[in-house]
Design an enzyme around this catalytic site. Structure first.
Site, PDB file in Angstrom:
ATOM      1  N   LYS A 150     -12.171  -6.962 -80.177  1.00 19.37           N
ATOM      2  CA  LYS A 150     -13.530  -6.579 -79.775  1.00 19.37           C
ATOM      3  C   LYS A 150     -13.518  -5.121 -79.339  1.00 19.37           C
ATOM      4  O   LYS A 150     -12.797  -4.746 -78.420  1.00 19.37           O
ATOM      5  CB  LYS A 150     -14.047  -7.439 -78.626  1.00 19.37           C
ATOM      6  CG  LYS A 150     -15.520  -7.142 -78.335  1.00 19.37           C
ATOM      7  CD  LYS A 150     -16.001  -7.669 -76.995  1.00 19.37           C
ATOM      8  CE  LYS A 150     -15.791  -6.684 -75.862  1.00 19.37           C
ATOM      9  NZ  LYS A 150     -16.705  -5.520 -75.899  1.00 19.37           N
ATOM     10  N   GLU A 200      -3.438  -3.431 -69.637  1.00 21.12           N
ATOM     11  CA  GLU A 200      -3.230  -1.991 -69.438  1.00 21.12           C
ATOM     12  C   GLU A 200      -4.468  -1.517 -68.692  1.00 21.12           C
ATOM     13  O   GLU A 200      -5.545  -1.434 -69.254  1.00 21.12           O
ATOM     14  CB  GLU A 200      -3.055  -1.308 -70.781  1.00 21.12           C
ATOM     15  CG  GLU A 200      -2.289  -0.007 -70.690  1.00 21.12           C
ATOM     16  CD  GLU A 200      -3.194   1.145 -70.355  1.00 21.12           C
ATOM     17  OE1 GLU A 200      -3.374   1.411 -69.143  1.00 21.12           O
ATOM     18  OE2 GLU A 200      -3.727   1.762 -71.266  1.00 21.12           O
ATOM     19  N   CYS A 247      -7.025   6.666 -68.510  1.00 15.02           N
ATOM     20  CA  CYS A 247      -6.479   5.845 -67.428  1.00 15.02           C
ATOM     21  C   CYS A 247      -5.265   6.503 -66.789  1.00 15.02           C
ATOM     22  O   CYS A 247      -4.989   6.292 -65.621  1.00 15.02           O
ATOM     23  CB  CYS A 247      -6.136   4.456 -67.937  1.00 15.02           C
ATOM     24  SG  CYS A 247      -5.213   4.478 -69.464  1.00 15.02           S
ATOM     25  N   GLU A 255     -10.235   5.268 -58.873  1.00 13.25           N
ATOM     26  CA  GLU A 255     -10.283   5.847 -60.207  1.00 13.25           C
ATOM     27  C   GLU A 255     -11.714   6.276 -60.525  1.00 13.25           C
ATOM     28  O   GLU A 255     -12.633   5.460 -60.498  1.00 13.25           O
ATOM     29  CB  GLU A 255      -9.788   4.819 -61.234  1.00 13.25           C
ATOM     30  CG  GLU A 255      -9.648   5.402 -62.612  1.00 13.25           C
ATOM     31  CD  GLU A 255      -9.067   4.406 -63.613  1.00 13.25           C
ATOM     32  OE1 GLU A 255      -9.431   3.223 -63.554  1.00 13.25           O
ATOM     33  OE2 GLU A 255      -8.257   4.827 -64.464  1.00 13.25           O
TER      34      GLU A 255
END
Lengths: 305, 308, 506
Positions: free
Chosen positions: C211, C285, C319, C416
């Site tokens: 996806k 991840e 990331c 983040e």
């Protein structure tokens, strides 16, 4: 120099270290800039104005130098509004010829002195060589550093020699050639740049053009960064001249991008940046003509001097 | 006076039995304690459970470790981690080998305890010998697994790139319920061989040799806190194991599906790595593998430019 | 008198007046500048509407629902893609299940050759893929062209070769494929993440349902076209589009054997929770808040480049971005000065312009998140600095941003942000900086800059992170394992460990 604030001479062994891969990556980023249309024309004109049109052959004659001087003043008469090159660069014995040929043009005469290109002569000979060139009318002196002494770690010798030549130059501008192709590492290029600037160089220059590799983007970037650090430390601007191996307009534009993004706008003039080149001018002329006409060009239509 | 309880009563002809020379001598009973940070405290909670043999004989009162005991163990394990993980592989190898030496010399005690807990004598002997050999086996891996699992990666750019394994950190181990000695020894050895520090929950029904193994650890050169051993009830501790934010991995050596689900789910608190060792024949070669070390490791990859 | 050029004389004046030391600074915003250099888009084909790629064909979604994908630089609709429902997910999983038997029993070498073929076709269509990546996600064409697409193709090429060598990969093991893998990828590197997921999975003999991200579905659809053109057996790779619901349906589908997810830590935890009661394997991840550490003996100009590359690469939508900068106190002023100068040369704007360094923020929502954090940073009292660059009127933009005098307790140093926002702290000793660098729940990546080799090995060994860049930053390679410690997830992608994630070692 007496208006300069007192500055201690640094320990050149402690010059900043350079990471080769990092420098090469950064240098390659400049080549990714796409210079099109108006920016290209403006850039190419700027390149022309920054060229030190050079002939440094054992077989150079007064005739050859005169032809080159004419070319310097008439890059391409078919194309209006072109700038002149910045200077003509010759051996000391031909300075007078060039000086006369260029009279009234505003184009400087640069002389390579100090037992160019090897620099393997006693200091007294180098100083005499320099003084001779200045007496002949040279506006700029391109000296070579003693690479052997440098690689031996005798930085004081290299420093003192540059300082003495600077003194011998009088009013003439001093360009110090590091001959980076013989310095082996970028750490050495940085260190030699620092020595040259602190010893009084007005310009630092990569190469004689007699050793390969000559100027490269990474080497020039290391030197520009040294100039930048020196500027921030002292407020004094130092010029930069890559020489040798820059034959194509596209590569010259990459250099311009590098100067622009490393040093900013103040360095984007012939006063602070030069190309030492012989065949670059014609390639730039071809590209300019292509921009104007839309057609790709042939060297047959551009004078070779 | 003869002994009034059957606590830890040695079987006839056993090592401890024969050492008891006088029929009138009062048997000195062993108190089974926890092993935390290289010390043998009782549970702070003061709670215990009584261990009985299959025949219903009372074998001992076993500490029922509390969440605070567990908390102290994690503190001890975390404190020990820096030093233990920084020890040279050769040094860790020697310390594990030393454990084997210590266990070798105390075989009889462990055979006794295993038999008290229901093993046949033959099976007990086999398990103890295997446990000694298992320690030797994992001692040998300490300075070798890295060479099997690390790599220099040939990247396309001008960089030197290598991957090595590093210990995950503090590992909680739920030891197998059966094979209470070799299961515990295997999981402990594989965890610490790779530089982790550990908190081990001993078999609930067969905890005796776990506590005795702590004595072996304590007389070897394993620094305090590297292996901590708790006894008690998994059902009341598991929630604390999985949600403690300073535990990096949890190893479960059982096959209870609901427990596995809970561990996977609760471990998300801090994304501790759940490791499951189900249906392992702990006595077989199946339990001898460097992959038992590598699944409690992290891969670290380092890049550096190559230039002059 | 010597003939001096005017400029030279003027410059000399500057020199002789430097005793007063006024305004020693560099200017980058006047003089020569670059003309627009737009990448041409006339060779790019994008359909008005894409179906779901299931069983080797593009099919309509069961509920007939589609959603628009827009260009974040212009806010204009580019195309629309299907919103896959759970019925569509089921169909895709069934197609993958059906394909699994034949695919996993295909001679491994043939399997590998299919994967090689995909890689080659991606290289053939590289420019088209780059342009679409840039249009759909807002990333600078230079990065899409030089990094995303070549790396994606390289990933397929690397794993293709593993297909017939699996028996050598893990000593003493005979690996077998897991079955059907459900893969969910983020919007920051759409095609590259698809490659990271699909390449090792199918090379190892699995079949997949992937996806793509809601805001960046188009290169996945182009990849589906390539896969179709490559003649990969139907159902080996199925690519569906949709939002969180679609992802949830995939995660919860009972016939999935493996979930591979790249995205936020929050969603990663939800996924692991959701599959806790199953035998599904999982690799995650997730997020990061990497420390990029500059020691005083570092090659500073290259370190500055590493800082820039660390935080402003891909608009900071990375990331592993080096979002926490630690500079040793004695060089902090110099580094910050160099950094600010360098920031002035970053060009923000049209992602399709070849000179653009920083493209558009991926979505309106993400821009709002970034701006919220900038506000938080200001409220927390950190010193705010932004480069003075022109930004377009339409679209979502954020100039390169710095916060100075940040401390570990600031939220901008803990959370983040996923944008071009750098939190700068100073430190005095190596021990101190290691402690601070590790003082985070994340552990994906870190950077360290120093000229001394022994220091590098000391520090890299002590940093808790899965990828450490020493004297470089944000480098990727198919052979190099990528993945994090702690809450940055588990499992690795790339290299040999990346293969292990798709194999049963028995």
């Amino acid at each position: 120099m007496n208006t300069m604030p007192t500055m201690t001479i640094p320990n050149f062994s402690l010059s900043p270290r350079i990471d080769q891969v990092g420098i090469e990556e950064r240098a390659s980023r400049f080549t990714k800039r796409s210079i099109k249309t108006a920016a290209k024309i403006e850039g190419l004109n700027l390149v022309l104005s920054m060229i030190d049109l050079t002939t440094l052959e054992g077989k150079d004659t007064a005739g050859k130098v005169k032809q080159l001087c004419y070319k310097a003043m008439h890059l391409n008469d078919a194309y209006e509004g072109l700038p002149n090159v910045a200077a003509i660069c010759v051996y000391p014995t031909l300075v007078k010829v060039a000086k006369n040929a260029l009279k009234g043009s505003g184009i400087n005469v640069a002389a390579v002195a100090t037992a160019f290109p090897s620099g393997q002569a006693p200091k007294s000979v180098k100083i005499a060589d320099t003084k001779f060139a200045v007496r002949q009318g040279a506006d700029e002196i391109d000296m070579v550093i003693s690479r052997g002494k440098f690689l031996n770690g005798d930085y004081n010798f290299v420093f003192d020699e540059i300082a003495e030549i600077k003194e011998a130059c009088g009013e003439a501008h001093l360009k110090v050639i590091l001959e980076t192709g013989e310095l082996n590492t970028l750490d050495n290029v940085r260190r030699a740049s620092d020595i040259a600037m602190h010893a009084g160089a007005d310009f630092i220059k990569t190469s004689t053009g007699k050793i390969s590799p000559a100027a490269t983007l990474p080497v020039t970037l290391v030197m520009l960064e040294a100039i930048r650090d020196y500027y921030y430390k002292t407020g004094k601007m130092i010029g930069m001249k890559p020489a040798g191996g820059i034959a194509k307009a596209k590569l010259a534009l990459h250099y311009l991008v590098m100067v622009k993004e490393t040093m900013g706008d103040a360095w984007m003039t012939p006063a602070w940046f030069r190309f030492g080149a012989s065949s670059l001018a014609n390639d730039v002329l071809m590209q300019l003509t292509k921009q104007k006409t839309g057609n790709y060009q042939s060297l047959n239509y551009f004078s070779l001097d | 006076m003869p002994t009034t309880t059957k606590k830890a009563k040695p079987k006839e002809g056993s090592h401890r039995g024969s050492a008891q020379s006088s029929a009138n001598r009062l048997n000195v009973q062993k108190t089974y304690k926890l092993f935390i940070g290289g010390k043998f405290p009782r549970t702070e909670s003061g709670r215990y459970y009584t261990l009985k043999s299959a025949e219903g004989e009372q074998l001992g009162n076993i500490c029922r470790a509390s969440r605070k005991d567990f908390r102290e163990s994690v503190l001890a394990a975390r404190a020990a981690f820096k030093g233990w993980s920084a020890k040279s592989a050769f040094n860790r190898s020697q310390i594990l080998y030393r454990l084997a030496e210590m266990l070798e010399g105390r075989q009889a005690q462990f055979i006794d305890e295993l038999t008290m807990q229901g093993s046949t004598k033959v099976a007990a002997q086999k398990e103890v010998i295997a446990a000694v050999d298992r320690l030797v086996y994992y001692a040998g891996w300490c300075d070798k697994y890295q060479q099997i699992f690390s790599a220099v990666n040939p990247v396309a750019s001008s960089h030197f790139n290598f991957s090595v394994l590093e210990p995950t950190g503090v590992v909680v181990i739920v030891a197998p319920e059966e094979n209470s000695l070799i299961g515990l020894v295997t999981t402990a050895a594989s965890a610490i061989a790779g530089g982790n520090t550990s908190i081990i929950l001993a078999s609930e029904s067969k905890p005796l040799c776990a506590v005795s193994f702590a004595e072996v650890i304590n007389t070897s050169d394993v620094p305090g806190g590297v292996i901590n051993i708790l006894t008690g009830k998994l059902s009341e501790l598991i929630g604390h194991f999985t949600t403690h934010m300073d535990v990096n991995s949890i190893v479960y050596c059982g096959d209870d599906r609901a427990m596995i689900k809970k561990i996977k789910s609760d471990s998300t608190s801090n994304l501790k790595r759940p490791v499951f060792r189900t249906a392992i024949n702990w006595l077989s070669a199946e339990a001898e593998t460097p992959y038992f070390i590598s699944d409690m490791q992290e891969t670290k990859t380092t890049w550096h430019p190559i230039g002059i | 008198m010597k003939t001096k050029r005017k400029a030279a004389v003027k410059a000399n004046k500057t020199n002789s007046s430097n005793g007063s030391m006024v305004d020693i600074s560099l200017k980058f915003d006047e003089g020569w500048s670059y003309s627009p250099a737009p990448e041409s888009t006339d060779h790019v084909s994008i359909k008005e509407r894409y179906g779901l790629f299931i069983g080797g064909k593009f099919v309509k979604p069961a509920l007939g629902k589609y959603f628009a994908t827009i260009n974040p630089a212009t806010e204009k609709k580019i195309s629309e893609v299907a919103n896959a429902s759970s019925a569509d997910v089921d169909k895709a999983v069934k197609a993958a299940r059906k394909a699994f038997g034949p695919w996993s029993s295909l001679p491994a070498r043939e399997r590998g050759k299919y994967v090689y073929r995909i890689s080659r076709m991606m290289q053939e269509k590289a420019r088209e893929l780059a342009v679409i990546e840039s249009m759909d996600g807002g990333k600078a064409i230079r990065e899409a062209r030089d990094i995303d697409i070549p790396l994606a193709a390289a990933h397929f090429f690397y794993y293709a070769g593993w297909a017939d060598k699996l028996d050598y990969a893990f000593p003493n093991k005979k690996p077998t494929p897991l079955g059907v893998a459900g893969q969910i990828i983020p919007w920051n590197f759409p095609l590259l993440m698809a490659a990271w997921k699909i390449a090792p999975a199918i090379a190892a003999g699995n079949t997949v349902v992937l996806k793509s991200a809601e805001t960046t579905p188009l290169t996945s659809m182009k990849l589906a076209e390539i896969i179709q053109e490559a003649g990969l057996p139907d159902g080996v790779v199925n690519i569906i589009t949709g939002a969180g619901d679609t992802g949830a349906a995939l995660v919860n589908h009972p016939d999935i054997d493996k979930i591979a997810f790249t995205g936020s830590t929050g969603v990663g935890k939800i996924i692991q929770n959701a599959i806790a009661g199953t035998d599904k394997k999982v690799t995650l991840e997730l997020g990061g808040k990497a420390a990029n550490i500059i020691l005083d003996d570092a090659p500073l100009d290259q370190a500055v480049e590493g800082i820039i590359n660390g935080i402003y690469f891909n608009q900071g939508h990375v990331c592993c971005a080096g979002s926490r900068l630690f500079v040793q106190e004695d060089v902090a002023d110099t580094v910050i000065r160099k950094l600010k100068d360098r920031m002035q040369t970053l060009i923000v704007g049209d992602p399709l312009d070849k000179n653009t360094d920083i493209g558009a923020i991926n979505s309106k929502e993400q821009l709002a998140t970034i701006n919220r954090y900038i506000k938080i940073g200001k409220n927390e009292g950190a010193d705010f600095y932004q480069s003075k660059c022109k930004i377009p009127n339409k679209g979502y933009w954020c100039p390169p941003t710095l916060f100075l005098n940040v401390s570990q307790s600031h939220r901008i140093a803990q959370e983040e942000i996923f944008g071009p926002v750098l939190a700068v702290q100073t430190f005095r000793t190596v021990d101190e900086v290691i402690e601070k660098a590790n003082n985070t729940p994340y552990g994906l990546s870190a950077g360290i800059w120093t000229d001394k080799g022994s220091k590098i090995f000391n520090i890299t060994a002590k940093l808790n992170a899965g990828v450490i860049w020493a004297n470089t930053y944000n480098k990727f390679d198919p052979t190099s394992p990528f993945g994090g410690y702690k809450e940055s997830g588990f499992g690795r992608e790339g290299g040999l460990p990346g293969l292990q994630a798709y194999l049963n070692l028995g």
